[in-house]
Write a protein that holds these residues in place. Structure first.
Motif, PDB file in Angstrom:
ATOM      1  N   MET A   1       0.785  -1.281  -0.282  1.00 54.66           N
ATOM      2  CA  MET A   1      -0.345   0.082   0.206  1.00 54.66           C
ATOM      3  C   MET A   1       0.916   0.815  -0.533  1.00 54.66           C
ATOM      4  O   MET A   1       0.313   2.441  -0.478  1.00 54.66           O
ATOM      5  N   ASP A   2       1.913   0.875   0.830  1.00 56.84           N
ATOM      6  CA  ASP A   2       2.813   2.376   0.702  1.00 56.84           C
ATOM      7  C   ASP A   2       3.361   2.880  -0.421  1.00 56.84           C
ATOM      8  O   ASP A   2       3.600   3.804  -1.061  1.00 56.84           O
ATOM      9  N   VAL A   3       3.733   2.176  -1.403  1.00 57.44           N
ATOM     10  CA  VAL A   3       3.615   1.483  -3.158  1.00 57.44           C
ATOM     11  C   VAL A   3       2.882   2.707  -4.336  1.00 57.44           C
ATOM     12  O   VAL A   3       3.141   3.058  -4.892  1.00 57.44           O
ATOM     13  N   LEU A   4       1.518   2.011  -4.184  1.00 51.35           N
ATOM     14  CA  LEU A   4       0.583   2.441  -4.849  1.00 51.35           C
ATOM     15  C   LEU A   4       0.562   3.761  -4.159  1.00 51.35           C
ATOM     16  O   LEU A   4      -0.408   3.886  -5.136  1.00 51.35           O
ATOM     17  N   LEU A   5      -0.298   4.110  -3.227  1.00 46.27           N
ATOM     18  CA  LEU A   5      -0.732   5.268  -3.265  1.00 46.27           C
ATOM     19  C   LEU A   5       0.144   6.742  -3.599  1.00 46.27           C
ATOM     20  O   LEU A   5      -0.753   7.252  -3.568  1.00 46.27           O
ATOM     21  N   PRO A   6       1.466   6.431  -3.163  1.00 40.89           N
ATOM     22  CA  PRO A   6       2.024   7.874  -3.383  1.00 40.89           C
ATOM     23  C   PRO A   6       1.822   7.353  -5.564  1.00 40.89           C
ATOM     24  O   PRO A   6       1.858   9.245  -5.782  1.00 40.89           O
TER      25      PRO A   6
ATOM     26  N   THR B   1      -5.109  -7.482  -9.929  1.00 44.23           N
ATOM     27  CA  THR B   1      -3.969  -8.319  -8.680  1.00 44.23           C
ATOM     28  C   THR B   1      -2.905  -8.457  -8.924  1.00 44.23           C
ATOM     29  O   THR B   1      -1.818  -8.866  -8.348  1.00 44.23           O
ATOM     30  N   LEU B   2      -1.981  -7.767  -9.796  1.00 43.97           N
ATOM     31  CA  LEU B   2      -1.102  -7.296  -9.886  1.00 43.97           C
ATOM     32  C   LEU B   2      -0.386  -6.337  -9.114  1.00 43.97           C
ATOM     33  O   LEU B   2       0.895  -6.385  -8.354  1.00 43.97           O
ATOM     34  N   GLY B   3      -1.671  -4.972  -8.741  1.00 48.42           N
ATOM     35  CA  GLY B   3      -0.849  -4.445  -8.047  1.00 48.42           C
ATOM     36  C   GLY B   3      -0.459  -5.070  -6.864  1.00 48.42           C
ATOM     37  O   GLY B   3       0.290  -4.936  -5.594  1.00 48.42           O
ATOM     38  N   LEU B   4      -1.309  -5.870  -6.635  1.00 44.81           N
ATOM     39  CA  LEU B   4      -1.654  -6.443  -4.919  1.00 44.81           C
ATOM     40  C   LEU B   4      -0.338  -7.235  -4.346  1.00 44.81           C
ATOM     41  O   LEU B   4       0.128  -7.012  -3.703  1.00 44.81           O
TER      42      LEU B   4
END
Length: 288
Positions: free
Chosen positions: A1-6, A234-237
């Motif tokens: 989550m720290d990666v996708l949020l920014p 799915t890939l993002g998770l």
């Protein structure tokens, strides 16, 4: 989550910049219709400027998302996949807005024609009656009619100004309207009001039919979008886990992502093609 949020925040920032840069038509349109003035007849419309800005904004959004995801996952294939996805989403959003503008214009044709009929019946000349739409007509047409009046006052040629307007509209109803007005102007037309009323009736019937078809089409498009988005969510998770990010950074992982992207693209385009509505063809592109 720290990666996708920014990444999401950065993409949202680029998107907001694009949405805020919207040289739309003045809501009232009163100040834009000035028969005394002769503004530049070839001034670029707001739609043209937005189209030119669409590519750079999408490229900037793709680059930003790529850098953010790369910094968080250290996986170039994953970052490239999400960067391309972000750019494609921005392009799709821009095109959706353009289609929405076209739909709003199609919906407003009967009102514009009714406005023109009223002006003609009041004894207003055809060039001035059409230009009245820049002040009192439906908002989707006001900017184009302002540009039409600028062309007319600059050249003094109703035919030339109408042909320029016809090409900017690029619409079958616009072609028919141009033919009616040119014929009435050149040969006289006591029944031009009746013809315009008939054209307005046809435009209303066409709009109602198109809305019914769009309602039936919407579920297919929604299903295609959900099916296309699911594997990338799915890939993002999965990429949130370091071991998965390393696996996708390998050559075999890059191949998996590339094949998945190709399959998603082909499947999505196929679904859209199957759900595509027949295009309205122009049968009168202009006079010689």
């Amino acid at each position: 989550m720290d990666v996708l949020l920014p990444a999401l925040i950065g993409a949202a920032g680029v998107l907001l910049l694009y949405l805020s840069w919207n040289p739309a038509v003045s809501p009232s349109g009163v100040d834009r219709y000035q028969p005394e003035a002769s503004p530049s007849p070839r001034a670029a419309s707001g739609g043209t400027r937005k189209q030119r800005a669409l590519g750079p904004v999408a490229l900037a959004g793709a680059g930003l998302v790529f850098l953010l995801v790369l910094g968080g996952t250290s996986s170039p294939p994953v970052a490239a996949a999400f960067g391309i996805l972000a750019g494609w989403l921005l392009l799709s959003l821009g095109r959706s807005r353009q289609r929405a503008e076209e739909a709003a214009r199609r919906e407003s044709w009967p009102d514009l024609l009714d406005n023109l009929v009223s002006a003609v019946q009041a004894g207003v000349g055809l060039p001035e009656a059409l230009a009245e739409g820049a002040r009192t007509g439906p908002p989707p047409f006001r900017e184009l009619l302002t540009e039409y009046w600028a062309e007319y006052t600059a050249t003094g040629s109703f035919r030339q100004a109408l042909e320029v307007l016809r090409e900017k509209l690029a619409d079958p109803t616009g072609d028919l309207l141009a033919e009616v007005l040119l014929t009435a102007r050149e040969m006289g037309g006591e029944d031009v009001g009746t013809v315009l009323k008939t054209l307005a009736s046809f435009a209303r019937q066409e709009h109602l039919l198109h809305r019914e078809l769009e309602a039936r089409q919407s579920w297919t498009i929604t299903s295609a979008r959900l099916a296309a988005a699911a594997p990338w969510v799915t890939l993002g998770l999965l990429s949130l886990r370091p071991e998965a990010a390393r696996a996708y950074a390998s050559p075999s992982g890059a191949i998996v992502i590339a094949v998945g992207a190709l399959a998603t693209l082909v499947g999505y385009r196929l679904m859209l093609r199957l759900a595509r509505l027949p295009e309205r063809r122009r049968v009168m592109a202009g006079r010689e």
